[in-house]
Design a protein around this motif. Structure first.
Motif, short mmCIF file in Angstrom:
data_model
loop_
_atom_site.label_atom_id
_atom_site.label_comp_id
_atom_site.label_asym_id
_atom_site.label_seq_id
_atom_site.Cartn_x
_atom_site.Cartn_y
_atom_site.Cartn_z
N ARG A 191 -12.17 -49.69 -0.91
CA ARG A 191 -13.40 -49.16 -0.31
C ARG A 191 -14.60 -49.82 -0.96
N GLU A 192 -15.48 -50.35 -0.14
CA GLU A 192 -16.68 -51.00 -0.64
C GLU A 192 -17.89 -50.08 -0.53
N THR A 193 -18.62 -49.96 -1.64
CA THR A 193 -19.86 -49.21 -1.68
C THR A 193 -20.95 -50.14 -2.20
N VAL B 154 -16.29 -53.20 -4.53
CA VAL B 154 -15.01 -52.55 -4.26
C VAL B 154 -14.76 -51.49 -5.32
N TYR C 220 -8.82 -45.83 5.64
CA TYR C 220 -9.22 -45.99 4.24
C TYR C 220 -9.32 -47.47 3.90
N THR D 92 -12.18 -50.97 3.15
CA THR D 92 -13.18 -51.76 3.87
C THR D 92 -12.67 -53.20 3.96
N PRO D 93 -12.23 -53.63 5.15
CA PRO D 93 -12.23 -52.91 6.42
C PRO D 93 -11.11 -51.87 6.48
N SER D 94 -11.13 -51.06 7.55
CA SER D 94 -10.09 -50.06 7.73
C SER D 94 -8.71 -50.71 7.66
N ARG E 42 -7.14 -51.44 4.79
CA ARG E 42 -6.91 -52.14 3.52
C ARG E 42 -6.09 -51.29 2.55
#
Length: 342
Positions: A27-29, A33, A61, A63-65, A67
């Protein structure tokens, strides 16, 4: 620590008493990551080494979905598939350019189960959740499709995440009437500071023998005890460690900061001191000891140290009085429940 095992609701499958959630995997914020692939595999290794066998993910779940599922599949390729109880979910939009790329229609569910199995590198899921209730698709269409997936051996059990008590009751009734596979597991938002809000839902689960696997069991990190109250007259004023959710996410206050939350946290901290445990461990143990249903909290972690702290809840023992004290912290001296913003 070593995790014990519990029956998954009324099924014959046994799962570790804590489930490992993987929503941070990939997930990237803000372009960063949160959990890298190597960190994800290290965490999965640690969870299994400590007796864990129950792993939770979802098709969206990462980024992208997809992963998160893909990274779990890479890890799973070197292991005995039968030793892991694997859960994933369907509902949210996976393909924004596809008009049938979200929801619980037969088309979307069929497309997504194939993608999920492919990314995970497996022939079947142990547990398949509907991630939300779909107001636009008849529940009969969804349930009949899921029932067929069980018949085909692609899914062992069905689960439902985040819905009203009446919706869960309706789905269970429809399954019984049509002799379809029913939901055996639920995944609500549920933690020590959030009970009455889902009490009717939990009553249904207890009555029907459904397992309850709460997400956000530590209230987004609030019940770990790392947050401090900044103003005794304003429950939304908080001192949060740098990089913590409270300092990063404006929604943190909307979900967790309340007079009720601080009262419950104070009780959790008191009990933690008495049993020589971390507040997070006490908050998790409180859920695990819920008396009216089998509750298996979903824990997350960024590091193996955080994972070990959470799994340490398995070694904590609470007395009935300590459990009740945390429960009763939701109420003021006149027996009224503290409001979210009161």
């Amino acid at each position: 620590m070593s995790l014990d095992y519990r029956r998954l609701g009324s099924t014959g499958t046994r799962v570790s008493e804590l489930c490992f959630g993987t929503w941070r995997f990939g997930r990237e914020t803000d372009g960063v990551v949160e959990t890298t692939k190597s960190e994800a595999h290290e965490l999965l290794d640690a969870f299994v080494e400590r007796g864990g066998n129950f792993i939770d993910t979802a098709n969206v779940y990462g980024t992208p979905s997809g992963r998160s599922e893909r990274w779990i599949g890479d890890w799973l390729a070197g292991r005995d598939r039968s030793e892991v109880v694997l859960a994933s979910k369907v509902y949210f939009g996976f393909d924004p350019d596809n008009p049938n790329g979200s929801g619980l229609s037969r088309t979307h569910v069929r497309n997504q189960i194939e993608g999920t199995l492919d990314r995970l590198g497996t022939d079947y899921l142990d547990l398949y959740y509907i991630h939300r209730w779909d107001e636009e698709t008849p529940i009969e269409e969804t349930l009949s499709t899921l029932d067929r997936l069980v018949e085909e051996g692609k899914v062992n059990y069905l689960g439902a995440s985040t819905m009203a008590a009446w919706q869960l009751t309706k789905a269970l009734w429809k399954s019984e009437v049509h002799e379809w596979e029913r939901f055996e597991v639920t995944q609500p938002l549920f933690h020590a500071g959030y009970y009455e809000d889902v009490s009717e839902y939990l009553d249904v689960c207890g009555d029907q023998g459904l397992a309850v696997c709460p997400y956000s069991p530590l209230a987004g990190g609030f019940l770990t005890g790392k947050y401090e109250r900044a103003d005794p007259d304003d429950p939304e004023r908080v001192i949060a460690p740098d990089g913590s959710r409270g300092s990063m996410d404006d929604q943190f206050g909307d979900y967790y900061l309340s007079e009720r939350g601080w009262q419950v946290l104070d009780a959790v901290r008191e009990v933690a001191d008495e049993v020589d445990a971390a507040p997070a461990q006490v908050a998790l143990r409180w859920l695990m000891d819920y008396p009216d249903a089998t509750v298996i909290p979903i824990v997350g972690a960024r590091t193996t140290g955080q994972l070990d702290e959470n799994l340490g809840a398995a070694d904590v023992q609470l007395s009935v009085g300590q459990w009740d004290r945390i429960y009763e912290a939701r109420y003021d001296g006149e027996g009224r429940r503290w409001g979210h913003r009161d």
